[in-house]
Design an enzyme around this catalytic site. Structure first.
Site, PDB file in Angstrom:
ATOM      1  N   ILE A 107       1.047  -1.259  -0.123  1.00 11.76           N
ATOM      2  CA  ILE A 107       0.191   0.023  -0.034  1.00 11.76           C
ATOM      3  C   ILE A 107       1.106   1.378   0.217  1.00 11.76           C
ATOM      4  CG2 ILE A 107      -1.700   1.392   1.129  1.00 11.76           C
ATOM      5  CD1 ILE A 107      -2.847  -1.344   2.308  1.00 11.76           C
ATOM      6  N   HIS A 108       0.529   2.137  -0.822  1.00 13.83           N
ATOM      7  CA  HIS A 108       1.412   3.451  -0.837  1.00 13.83           C
ATOM      8  C   HIS A 108       1.196   4.175   0.587  1.00 13.83           C
ATOM      9  CE1 HIS A 108       2.162   3.398  -5.244  1.00 13.83           C
ATOM     10  NE2 HIS A 108       1.107   3.157  -5.304  1.00 13.83           N
ATOM     11  N   ALA A 109       2.099   4.827   0.968  1.00 14.70           N
ATOM     12  CA  ALA A 109       2.304   5.637   1.907  1.00 14.70           C
ATOM     13  C   ALA A 109       1.582   6.683   2.108  1.00 14.70           C
ATOM     14  CB  ALA A 109       3.885   6.230   2.306  1.00 14.70           C
ATOM     15  N   TYR A 110       0.891   7.255   3.071  1.00 19.05           N
ATOM     16  CA  TYR A 110      -0.420   8.130   2.962  1.00 19.05           C
ATOM     17  C   TYR A 110       0.534   9.507   2.799  1.00 19.05           C
ATOM     18  CZ  TYR A 110      -3.712   4.755   4.048  1.00 19.05           C
ATOM     19  OH  TYR A 110      -4.496   3.622   3.878  1.00 19.05           O
ATOM     20  N   ASP A 162       6.123   2.462  -3.246  1.00 18.37           N
ATOM     21  CA  ASP A 162       6.677   3.827  -3.664  1.00 18.37           C
ATOM     22  C   ASP A 162       7.935   3.638  -4.185  1.00 18.37           C
ATOM     23  OD1 ASP A 162       4.379   5.083  -2.544  1.00 18.37           O
ATOM     24  OD2 ASP A 162       5.329   4.923  -0.567  1.00 18.37           O
TER      25      ASP A 162
END
Length: 87
Positions: free
Chosen positions: A25-28, A36
């Site tokens: 999951i991409h970092a927020y 990323d």
């Protein structure tokens, strides 16, 4: 091998990284995850293979034919992208 691995990771990040695999999951906002780093790695390998291929092609053909091939391939990819985006 590296290019193939990066493409597999791109598919995983874009399709199954929504919750099944938390590390994809991409970092927020702050920080970075494995997801990323996939696209920069892809751009690196594309640039590397392009440089190697162009070096080989310049020795084989004259520059006019090489530029014509580059323009034809670019137009073909653009048209295919427009076609796929229509669906």
């Amino acid at each position: 091998v590296f290019r193939g691995l990066i493409i597999v990771l791109m598919i995983l990040v874009n399709s199954q990284g929504n919750g099944s695999y938390p590390m994809l999951i991409h970092a927020y906002w702050h920080g970075a995850t494995w997801a990323d780093l996939v696209f920069p790695a892809f751009l690196f390998i594309v640039g590397l293979t392009t440089a190697v291929n162009l070096k080989h092609q310049i020795n084989v053909q004259n520059k006019k034919q090489l530029y014509l091939k580059i323009i034809q391939r670019s137009l073909l990819l653009f048209v295919l992208g427009i076609f796929l985006n229509a669906f």
